[in-house]
Write an enzyme that holds these catalytic residues in place. Structure first.
Site, PDB file in Angstrom:
ATOM      1  N   CYS A 178     -34.072 -34.032 -10.146  1.00 45.64           N
ATOM      2  CA  CYS A 178     -34.896 -35.043  -9.488  1.00 45.64           C
ATOM      3  C   CYS A 178     -36.005 -34.311  -8.739  1.00 45.64           C
ATOM      4  CB  CYS A 178     -34.029 -35.840  -8.514  1.00 45.64           C
ATOM      5  SG  CYS A 178     -34.967 -37.003  -7.497  1.00 45.64           S
ATOM      6  N   CYS A 231     -33.717 -39.203  -0.172  1.00 48.00           N
ATOM      7  CA  CYS A 231     -35.080 -38.676  -0.248  1.00 48.00           C
ATOM      8  C   CYS A 231     -35.612 -38.219   1.093  1.00 48.00           C
ATOM      9  CB  CYS A 231     -36.032 -39.763  -0.730  1.00 48.00           C
ATOM     10  SG  CYS A 231     -35.476 -40.588  -2.192  1.00 48.00           S
ATOM     11  N   CYS A 289     -42.045 -47.359   2.922  1.00 50.17           N
ATOM     12  CA  CYS A 289     -40.823 -48.156   2.750  1.00 50.17           C
ATOM     13  C   CYS A 289     -39.907 -47.974   3.969  1.00 50.17           C
ATOM     14  CB  CYS A 289     -40.083 -47.776   1.469  1.00 50.17           C
ATOM     15  SG  CYS A 289     -41.061 -48.117  -0.002  1.00 50.17           S
ATOM     16  N   CYS A 348     -45.258 -39.068   1.819  1.00 46.86           N
ATOM     17  CA  CYS A 348     -45.550 -40.291   1.060  1.00 46.86           C
ATOM     18  C   CYS A 348     -46.251 -41.261   1.992  1.00 46.86           C
ATOM     19  CB  CYS A 348     -44.232 -40.903   0.572  1.00 46.86           C
ATOM     20  SG  CYS A 348     -44.444 -42.382  -0.444  1.00 46.86           S
ATOM     21  N   GLU A 371     -38.564 -31.150  -1.622  1.00 46.94           N
ATOM     22  CA  GLU A 371     -37.151 -31.172  -2.021  1.00 46.94           C
ATOM     23  C   GLU A 371     -37.000 -31.506  -3.500  1.00 46.94           C
ATOM     24  OE1 GLU A 371     -34.719 -33.894   0.235  1.00 46.94           O
ATOM     25  OE2 GLU A 371     -35.891 -33.462   2.027  1.00 46.94           O
ATOM     26  N   CYS A 420     -36.784 -45.388   3.963  1.00 44.39           N
ATOM     27  CA  CYS A 420     -36.959 -44.088   3.300  1.00 44.39           C
ATOM     28  C   CYS A 420     -37.419 -43.010   4.282  1.00 44.39           C
ATOM     29  CB  CYS A 420     -37.976 -44.239   2.171  1.00 44.39           C
ATOM     30  SG  CYS A 420     -38.242 -42.707   1.273  1.00 44.39           S
TER      31      CYS A 420
END
Ligand code: SAH
Length: 345
Positions: free
Chosen positions: A104, A332, A115, A111, A91, A118
């Site tokens: 962005c 995100c 977190c 990832c 994205e 997220c």
């Protein structure tokens, strides 16, 4: 195959000479790739057909396919879902401000930082993005919209410092004169706080802005939101931030996502003030964007404003991140997840 868009001009010149071509061919190809934003060798009309064929055999030429675009009816923010050559999806977001267009970008597919709030990290890390694939997100958006991109934030999916070497090369290529020549001062890299890499970056003495995702003021609280806090303490983070400022003269941005009842109390504000007062910094308050996989709630508007006022009374520079594109899965990794879910049905 060699990933040609990730090469420096010097490397490409050397490689052209190695295959018996004149060095100036490298310059021509470079201009096609990084300024005219060509999507394939076939567009490079000032090269001979024979050289274009040689290039196709020798080099990998990355380019992205648009899988989906969503445009916010509220603020015109556009969210792009791109497919990479191997079918993975990433994205990128285009935000239009008065001062220019900001993109962005993602730095990894998925990832592994974990977190709690997220969406990007839920399925873990798939793979790192190459420098070319980070550039392609900006190049594609500039090409599609026909508008110049003036600011870049590496704040999409992924932890940029977990892909450090590719990140550095990307920053070099993005700001070089032979490319889009985006000023380093208009580039921000956001990290959850990989201390050794923050220190390494300081040594590079670039003029980019370093943004640190802090989100909590005590190690205990931070560990609940961000697993990386088990590895590096807030004390170590603050030292690394001071070091970055001393070596580069660039003030740090601290990101603080406000989660209702978790990190938005009076006590949190007091502790944050104590922590940041000695530093020359800027605080970006982000009302947490709730994702359906987790039950975090956003702080109320009053709580957000009260938090901001407290910081400002103590002369800490602070902005509330405008919630751009809230209606288009702005947080995100949300769009990618939703796309994947829908294709499985
Ligand atoms: N890995 C990097 C960059 C990607 S995330 C980092 O951690 O900084 C960009 C910012 O958005 C980070 O501050 C991240 O903590 C924050 N973020 C992620 N999901 C969010 C959500 N649902 N609501 C609010 N902020 C979020």
């Amino acid at each position: 195959m060699i990933d040609i868009k990730s090469m420096t001009l010097a490397e490409l010149k050397e490689d052209m000479e190695a295959i018996g071509e004149k060095a100036f061919r490298a310059k021509q190809i470079y201009e096609w790739m990084h300024q005219k934003l060509a999507r394939s060798f076939d567009e490079m009309t000032n090269l001979s057909a024979a050289l274009r064929e040689t290039c196709k055999e020798r080099y990998e030429y990355t380019s992205l396919q648009v899988a989906r675009v969503q445009t916010s009816a509220i603020d015109g923010t556009q969210k792009y879902l791109f497919a990479l050559a191997d079918g993975n999806l990433i994205e990128s977001v285009l935000m239009k401000y008065k001062h220019g267009n900001s993109v962005c970008i993602s730095s990894q597919v998925g990832c592994r930082m974990g977190c709690a709030f997220c969406a990007s990290t839920i399925d873990g890390l798939e793979r790192n993005l190459k420098p070319s694939e980070m550039l392609d997100q900006i190049y594609s958006i500039q090409k599609i919209t026909g508008e110049r991109v003036s600011n870049v934030v590496v704040m999409g999916s992924g932890e940029p410092f977990d892909n450090y070497d590719n990140l550095l090369r990307f920053l070099q290529l993005l700001s070089m004169e032979e490319g889009l020549h985006i000023s380093q001062r208009n580039i921000t890299v956001s990290t959850c706080g990989l201390v050794p890499k923050m220190r390494e970056l300081a040594e590079e003495k670039l003029q980019i802005t370093l943004a640190l995702s802090l989100h909590a003021t005590t190690d205990e609280k931070r560990k609940k939101l961000m697993p990386i806090a088990n590895k590096y303490s807030i004390g170590e983070l603050m030292e690394a931030c001071s070091d970055y400022f001393e070596k580069t003269g660039r003030r740090i941005t601290f990101e603080y996502s406000l989660v209702g009842g978790v990190n938005d109390t009076d006590e949190d504000a007091r502790e944050l003030i104590a922590l940041l007062k000695p530093l020359n910094c800027h605080v970006n308050l982000i009302p947490v964007n709730p994702i359906k996989e987790r039950d975090f709630v956003q702080s109320g508007t009053d709580a957000v404003l009260a938090f901001k006022n407290k910081l400002e009374k103590n002369k800490i520079n602070c902005t509330i991140r405008r919630e751009m594109g809230r209606d288009i899965d702005g947080a995100c990794g949300q769009l990618r997840r939703r796309h994947k879910e829908q294709s499985l049905q």
